[in-house]
Design an enzyme around this catalytic site. Structure first.
Site, PDB file in Angstrom:
ATOM      1  N   GLU A  87       0.829  -1.207   0.000  1.00  0.00           N
ATOM      2  CA  GLU A  87       0.000   0.000   0.000  1.00  0.00           C
ATOM      3  C   GLU A  87       0.861   1.254   0.000  1.00  0.00           C
ATOM      4  O   GLU A  87       1.923   1.289   0.602  1.00  0.00           O
ATOM      5  CB  GLU A  87      -0.823   0.065   1.283  1.00  0.00           C
ATOM      6  CG  GLU A  87      -1.678  -1.126   1.530  1.00  0.00           C
ATOM      7  CD  GLU A  87      -2.413  -0.990   2.867  1.00  0.00           C
ATOM      8  OE1 GLU A  87      -3.349  -1.758   3.072  1.00  0.00           O
ATOM      9  OE2 GLU A  87      -2.060  -0.132   3.681  1.00  0.00           O
ATOM     10  N   CYS A 100       3.063   8.486   1.702  1.00  0.00           N
ATOM     11  CA  CYS A 100       3.394   7.532   2.757  1.00  0.00           C
ATOM     12  C   CYS A 100       3.710   6.196   2.098  1.00  0.00           C
ATOM     13  O   CYS A 100       2.885   5.662   1.357  1.00  0.00           O
ATOM     14  CB  CYS A 100       2.217   7.406   3.717  1.00  0.00           C
ATOM     15  SG  CYS A 100       2.434   6.107   4.958  1.00  0.00           S
ATOM     16  N   CYS A 107       4.421  -7.351   7.791  1.00  0.00           N
ATOM     17  CA  CYS A 107       5.222  -6.879   8.924  1.00  0.00           C
ATOM     18  C   CYS A 107       5.326  -8.005   9.939  1.00  0.00           C
ATOM     19  O   CYS A 107       4.425  -8.823  10.067  1.00  0.00           O
ATOM     20  CB  CYS A 107       4.584  -5.649   9.574  1.00  0.00           C
ATOM     21  SG  CYS A 107       5.642  -4.885  10.840  1.00  0.00           S
ATOM     22  N   CYS A 111       2.310  -5.947  16.392  1.00  0.00           N
ATOM     23  CA  CYS A 111       1.631  -4.989  17.258  1.00  0.00           C
ATOM     24  C   CYS A 111       0.145  -5.382  17.296  1.00  0.00           C
ATOM     25  O   CYS A 111      -0.447  -5.696  16.257  1.00  0.00           O
ATOM     26  CB  CYS A 111       1.782  -3.564  16.734  1.00  0.00           C
ATOM     27  SG  CYS A 111       3.502  -2.996  16.741  1.00  0.00           S
ATOM     28  N   CYS A 114      -2.531  -3.501  15.005  1.00  0.00           N
ATOM     29  CA  CYS A 114      -2.174  -3.181  13.621  1.00  0.00           C
ATOM     30  C   CYS A 114      -2.579  -4.290  12.667  1.00  0.00           C
ATOM     31  O   CYS A 114      -2.466  -5.471  12.989  1.00  0.00           O
ATOM     32  CB  CYS A 114      -0.671  -2.933  13.523  1.00  0.00           C
ATOM     33  SG  CYS A 114      -0.128  -2.469  11.872  1.00  0.00           S
ATOM     34  N   GLY A 157       5.184  -2.310   7.490  1.00  0.00           N
ATOM     35  CA  GLY A 157       6.560  -2.763   7.645  1.00  0.00           C
ATOM     36  C   GLY A 157       7.341  -1.955   8.660  1.00  0.00           C
ATOM     37  O   GLY A 157       6.928  -0.866   9.058  1.00  0.00           O
ATOM     38  N   CYS A 331      -2.618   1.577   8.538  1.00  0.00           N
ATOM     39  CA  CYS A 331      -1.655   0.541   8.169  1.00  0.00           C
ATOM     40  C   CYS A 331      -2.224  -0.805   7.817  1.00  0.00           C
ATOM     41  O   CYS A 331      -2.806  -1.480   8.634  1.00  0.00           O
ATOM     42  CB  CYS A 331      -0.738   0.286   9.357  1.00  0.00           C
ATOM     43  SG  CYS A 331       0.392   1.567   9.569  1.00  0.00           S
TER      44      CYS A 331
END
Ligand code: SAH
Length: 345
Positions: A87, A100, A107, A111, A114, A157, A331
């Site tokens: 993305e 961005c 990733c 977390c 996320c 990431g 994200c």
């Protein structure tokens, strides 16, 4: 490929050295990625280039393009030649256009709030794949005589785990004959990989550092961000402060507000205590709820209150301006939705 290297390779192929600069101009000034369209080169040269080189920006495919209803944010899901999807987001601010970018496909940081790590294998993106994310938008802005003036590495990431490609891409973009973006207009956001922060300091460039803090109680932070086990947040703050001192750039601490989890007055007081006398500011981010994870956004009053505690302690703080909530710009949310679709089909 760096210009000098391109010059050497072209010379070896029997082309004139100045062709390298012309090719750079097509690629990075005009966003033309098809050799056939490079009209100041001879037909034979164009054919030879086509047979010898590949331009990644021409090979990425936009699989989804979403515009926010206010027209200020555009998110794209890009398919890379190996089938991975990443993305990138374009944001129109009053001071210009920011992009961005993602630093990895997926990733590995896990977390809790996320969506980036929800599916799939992780792989580092290459310099070209990071550049391509900027150039899909640059190509489009070009037509309006606009340009990308800021880059933030805050997509999917962990940039510090793909250090060479991320900083390689930023240094590449910085070049006057590429995107000519100042280092002060670049930001790298990390979950707190201390060796990465130190390495970034070693580069000696005034790139902005952002740290995803999100909690200032040790157990809670470990629960939300497992990386806290290896790199406890007080050490991360110390490393970031070192960075601020050496780079002269204020560090931004990102703090997601999660209802009834990290949004109490006590949390705000603690946060202020940790950041007192630091060259730091806080960016409060009301969480983008991820249905899979069960996190909720605090009410407007709670957010105001949290902010006012920080302000009372003279910690510069803002609530992140929301852009693109209606297009899953948080994200990994678009990528995750896409992967889910693919499973269903
Ligand atoms: N790995 C880096 C950069 C990518 S994440 C980092 O951790 O900083 C970019 C930012 O988006 C981080 O601050 C991250 O914590 C935040 N983020 C992730 N999921 C979110 C969500 N659901 N709502 C709001 N922000 C989120």
């Amino acid at each position: 490929m760096p210009l000098l290297q391109l010059q050497t390779v072209l010379a070896e192929m029997g082309l004139k050295k100045f062709r390298a600069k012309q090719i750079y101009d097509w690629l990075y000034q005009k966003s033309v990625f098809d050799f056939a369209q490079m009209s100041n080169l001879s037909k034979t040269e164009r054919q030879l280039l086509k047979e010898t080189f590949s331009v990644l920006s021409a090979e990425v495919r936009i699989i989804r393009k979403l515009d926010s209803s206010d027209g200020l944010t555009q998110k794209v899901l890009l398919e890379l030649p190996d089938g991975n999807a990443i993305e990138a987001v374009l944001m129109h601010h009053d001071y210009g256009y920011s992009v961005c970018v993602s630093s990895q496909a997926g990733c590995d940081m896990h977390c809790a709030f996320c969506a980036s790590g929800l599916q799939g294998a992780v792989r580092n993106l290459t310099v070209a794949e990071i550049l391509a994310q900027v150039y899909v938008f640059q190509m489009q802005l070009q037509q309006q005589n606009e340009r990308v003036s800021r880059v933030v590495v805050m997509g999917s990431g962990e940039p510090m785990l793909n250090f060479d490609a991320v900083f390689g891409a930023l240094q590449f973009l910085h070049q006057p004959d590429v995107a000519n973006i100042g280092y002060r207009n670049m930001t790298v956001s990390t979950c707190g990989i201390i060796p990465g922060i130190k390495k970034m300091q070693g580069l000696g460039l005034p790139i902005n550092l952002a740290v995803s803090l999100h909690a200032v109680r040790n157990e809670l932070r470990t629960e939300l961000m497992p990386v806290n086990q290896g790199f406890p947040f007080p050490d991360v703050i110390a490393a970031a402060e070192e960075y601020a001192k050496s780079s002269g750039r204020q560090v931004t601490y990102e703090y997601i507000l999660l209802a009834d989890i990290n949004d109490s007055d006590r949390d705000a007081e603690l946060l202020a205590e940790y950041l007192r006398y630091k060259q730091a500011s806080v960016n409060l981010i009301p969480v983008n709820p991820v249905p899979e994870k069960g996190f909720f956004r605090p009410g407007a009053k709670r957010i105001e209150r949290f902010l006012s505690v920080l302000q009372r302690h003279r910690i510069p703080a803002t609530v992140r301006k929301e852009m693109g909530k209606d297009i899953n710009a948080a994200c990994g949310q678009l990528r995750a939705a896409f992967a889910k679709d693919k499973q269903i089909r």
